[in-house]
Motif scaffolding. Structure first.
Motif, PDB file in Angstrom:
ATOM      1  N   LYS A 215       0.810  -1.022   0.080  1.00 40.23           N
ATOM      2  CA  LYS A 215       0.121  -0.066  -0.080  1.00 40.23           C
ATOM      3  C   LYS A 215       0.872   1.250  -0.031  1.00 40.23           C
ATOM      4  O   LYS A 215       1.898   1.437   0.241  1.00 40.23           O
ATOM      5  CB  LYS A 215      -1.034  -0.086   1.148  1.00 40.23           C
ATOM      6  CG  LYS A 215      -2.223  -0.969   0.773  1.00 40.23           C
ATOM      7  CD  LYS A 215      -3.125  -0.584   2.184  1.00 40.23           C
ATOM      8  CE  LYS A 215      -4.500  -1.487   1.993  1.00 40.23           C
ATOM      9  NZ  LYS A 215      -5.276  -1.470   0.891  1.00 40.23           N
TER      10      LYS A 215
ATOM     11  N   THR B 188       0.690   5.046   1.443  1.00 39.73           N
ATOM     12  CA  THR B 188       0.054   6.011   2.510  1.00 39.73           C
ATOM     13  C   THR B 188       0.490   7.290   2.006  1.00 39.73           C
ATOM     14  O   THR B 188       1.583   7.644   2.309  1.00 39.73           O
ATOM     15  CB  THR B 188       0.707   5.524   3.760  1.00 39.73           C
ATOM     16  OG1 THR B 188       0.283   4.206   4.094  1.00 39.73           O
ATOM     17  CG2 THR B 188      -0.067   6.517   4.909  1.00 39.73           C
TER      18      THR B 188
ATOM     19  N   GLU C 164      -3.971   4.497   0.613  1.00 35.81           N
ATOM     20  CA  GLU C 164      -4.604   4.776   1.809  1.00 35.81           C
ATOM     21  C   GLU C 164      -4.252   6.407   2.126  1.00 35.81           C
ATOM     22  O   GLU C 164      -3.031   6.841   2.420  1.00 35.81           O
ATOM     23  CB  GLU C 164      -3.853   3.994   2.982  1.00 35.81           C
ATOM     24  CG  GLU C 164      -4.544   4.136   4.285  1.00 35.81           C
ATOM     25  CD  GLU C 164      -4.031   3.266   5.460  1.00 35.81           C
ATOM     26  OE1 GLU C 164      -4.417   3.398   6.571  1.00 35.81           O
ATOM     27  OE2 GLU C 164      -3.213   2.271   4.962  1.00 35.81           O
TER      28      GLU C 164
ATOM     29  N   THR D  98      -4.627   9.275   4.895  1.00 33.84           N
ATOM     30  CA  THR D  98      -4.648   9.383   6.540  1.00 33.84           C
ATOM     31  C   THR D  98      -4.416  10.864   6.776  1.00 33.84           C
ATOM     32  O   THR D  98      -3.791  11.776   6.081  1.00 33.84           O
ATOM     33  CB  THR D  98      -3.541   8.614   7.022  1.00 33.84           C
ATOM     34  OG1 THR D  98      -2.345   9.021   6.715  1.00 33.84           O
ATOM     35  CG2 THR D  98      -3.841   7.148   6.858  1.00 33.84           C
TER      36      THR D  98
END
Length: 209
Positions: free
Chosen positions: A107, A109, A197, A199
């Motif tokens: 992934k 981030t 992802e 965040t």
């Protein structure tokens, strides 16, 4: 063309200098094409050579060329060669599948970090899992956003890209873009939406006195 090469060779000879010889190396295994058969990636090497340099492919791997090679081998040598090549290709296939599974589970981030109420920094971590050159990616981000973008070490020893400004969603769009050739060339067109992802990290509040 031949006369030009002859003139160059003659001039080099006259001056006492030896003309440099151009050597072609395989884009897959980095061996000269005539040695690709000893590579664990020989099947991919041959596919590349056939497409990029068909004349050389015919010279080394045409039916006639292979027959000439095999004619000088004993039955035992042929069997040993076939067994060895099959073993190498199987090992390479297993390695490729393992790498493919690793990428699929990876992934990226993209973290929005607030430095103060007016300034933000965007962190991009995980691009290295997909084989992305972080320096090239940082330069691309810097040019795109007109802001500083640097490769930095994380607390875990990994590398991430820090971009000045709140550009999380813009970064996501760039990673998923399949139309812009420059973006695809850097990000390799491997990253999917479910592998990104987003965040956010807010500064910790100071404890009241």
């Amino acid at each position: 063309m031949a006369s030009a090469e002859a003139s160059t060779s003659a001039a080099a000879h006259a001056s006492g200098k030896i003309a440099a010889k151009q050597v072609l190396y395989c884009a897959i295994c980095s061996f000269p094409p005539e040695y690709c058969e000893f590579s664990s990636k020989s099947s991919k090497c041959k596919a590349w050579l056939e497409e990029a340099h068909p004349a050389l492919y015919s010279k080394y791997y045409s039916d006639t060329a292979l027959e000439d090679k095999l004619a000088n081998l004993t039955v035992e040598q042929r069997e040993a060669l076939d067994k060895d090549l099959a073993k190498k290709e199987k090992k390479e296939e297993a390695k490729a599948e393992k790498e493919k599974a690793k990428i699929a589970a990876s992934k990226v981030t993209v973290k929005r970090m607030e430095r103060n109420k007016k300034k933000h920094v965007t962190s991009v971590h995980g691009l290295h899992f997909f084989g992305v050159d972080l320096k090239k990616a940082a330069k691309l981000f810097a040019n795109k956003f007109g802001a500083g973008a640097t490769v930095s070490k994380t607390a875990n020893g990994d590398e991430e890209i820090l971009i000045q400004g709140d550009v999380s969603y813009d970064v996501e769009e760039m990673l998923l873009d399949r139309e812009d050739k420059k973006l695809v060339a850097v990000f390799l067109g491997k990253i999917t939406e479910d592998q990104i992802e987003l965040t956010e990290e807010k500064p910790k509040k100071k404890a009241q006195q």
